[in-house]
Design an enzyme around this catalytic site. Sequence first.
Site, PDB file in Angstrom:
ATOM      1  N   ARG A  66       0.835  -1.213   0.000  1.00 31.11           N
ATOM      2  CA  ARG A  66       0.000   0.000   0.000  1.00 31.11           C
ATOM      3  C   ARG A  66       0.864   1.256   0.000  1.00 31.11           C
ATOM      4  O   ARG A  66       0.555   2.241   0.668  1.00 31.11           O
ATOM      5  CB  ARG A  66      -0.959   0.001   1.201  1.00 31.11           C
ATOM      6  CG  ARG A  66      -1.876  -1.198   1.269  1.00 31.11           C
ATOM      7  CD  ARG A  66      -2.816  -1.273   0.074  1.00 31.11           C
ATOM      8  NE  ARG A  66      -3.633  -2.476   0.147  1.00 31.11           N
ATOM      9  CZ  ARG A  66      -3.310  -3.648  -0.411  1.00 31.11           C
ATOM     10  NH1 ARG A  66      -2.183  -3.744  -1.109  1.00 31.11           N
ATOM     11  NH2 ARG A  66      -4.093  -4.693  -0.298  1.00 31.11           N
TER      12      ARG A  66
ATOM     13  N   SER B 196     -11.137  -0.723   2.912  1.00 30.80           N
ATOM     14  CA  SER B 196     -10.371  -1.171   4.083  1.00 30.80           C
ATOM     15  C   SER B 196      -9.669   0.024   4.716  1.00 30.80           C
ATOM     16  O   SER B 196      -8.876   0.696   4.058  1.00 30.80           O
ATOM     17  CB  SER B 196      -9.345  -2.229   3.670  1.00 30.80           C
ATOM     18  OG  SER B 196      -9.986  -3.357   3.121  1.00 30.80           O
TER      19      SER B 196
ATOM     20  N   GLU C 113      -4.971   3.199   6.063  1.00 32.83           N
ATOM     21  CA  GLU C 113      -4.706   3.267   4.628  1.00 32.83           C
ATOM     22  C   GLU C 113      -5.033   4.647   4.053  1.00 32.83           C
ATOM     23  O   GLU C 113      -4.253   5.171   3.263  1.00 32.83           O
ATOM     24  CB  GLU C 113      -5.506   2.186   3.875  1.00 32.83           C
ATOM     25  CG  GLU C 113      -4.949   0.782   4.027  1.00 32.83           C
ATOM     26  CD  GLU C 113      -5.526  -0.156   2.972  1.00 32.83           C
ATOM     27  OE1 GLU C 113      -5.928   0.316   1.902  1.00 32.83           O
ATOM     28  OE2 GLU C 113      -5.533  -1.370   3.224  1.00 32.83           O
TER      29      GLU C 113
END
Length: 356
Positions: free
Chosen positions: A178, A256, A352
């Site tokens: 990520r 998420s 995130e």
Amino acid sequence: MPGPNLAPPNGASALQIEVDVNLKAYNTFGLPAVARRLVRVREAADVRRVVDHPELGRAPKFVLGGGSNLVLTKDLDPLVLKVEITGIRLLETREDAWIVEVGAGERWHDVVAWTLDNGYPGLENLALIPGTAGAAPVQNIGAYGLEIKDRIESVAVMDLVTGRPALLPAEVCRFGYRDSVFKHSDFGGLADKSVITHVRLRLPRPWVPVLGYLELERRMLETGNTHPDARTIFDWICAIRRAKLPDPAVIGNAGSFFKNPVVTAEQCRDIISRDPGIVHYPMPDGSVKLAAGWMIDACGWKGKTVGGAAVYEKQALVLVNKGDARGAEVVTLARAIQESVYGRFGIRLEPEPVVL
């Protein structure tokens, strides 16, 4: 609200500056915030026009794609560049791959569907991920055993200082879990220094399915189909995601919210000794990825709320907007979850989304 037309001195097309733009519809969480000034980037040349303009060129800038990885806690004073470059085309057919070029403003799921419809498989594991194509390499999106770095040929950018274009091969994008060069502003990072205009995807020939993920293996057992084609994998993943993840068009969310933490094998053994049921995935390098959603659920957070922000009832890894949430409430809820998980597991979860 439309603002004045500001024409650059070189005589290029005028830029339409919108002022006091409500960004609630431009972030998938549906959080309230206002952009003081906004320019829609519909072609790469628009970036050069902004850079060349005597007023806009010097202004601080914020690049906005689909707003799917964003938590807005305040109004935005920088000039917002809303990337809306569209277009998908087969750029080249090689012996070992198809090269597909995508405009950064294309909706990512539409890109996945287009490649399958046109006979270029390889992105099916990344179906239904919210956001735009331009945001995909920034976040190095991933799901069900595949990351976008595995399919990136190169990324086309425009420099926000010089206005010059560049084509960055995948190996210089510093992809991580990520993470990418586009998320960092130090040590040669490109955050706030460039705008992604196009992404070139490398889809391998012959196609090889990516099936080493628990939920896909379960589908193969349930259906008896041990050699699914790309369309079947696409359909399976869409069904899996829809069953446990809310549609941002119905319930505001950013997908998420936390990264799955990666720990050493020794750390994992220590956690298993205390919580034998923890979901974990061994990695090729010997480390272990832990399921953040499982840990959050184990701490009792599913369904809990702070103001209008809540932990999704069906998937603890997702925070949602119950209808009137503010960014500060989302942040407060996220921090409480982090402290709770750290207290029980000794693991600090990392969000995130970008928080502004």
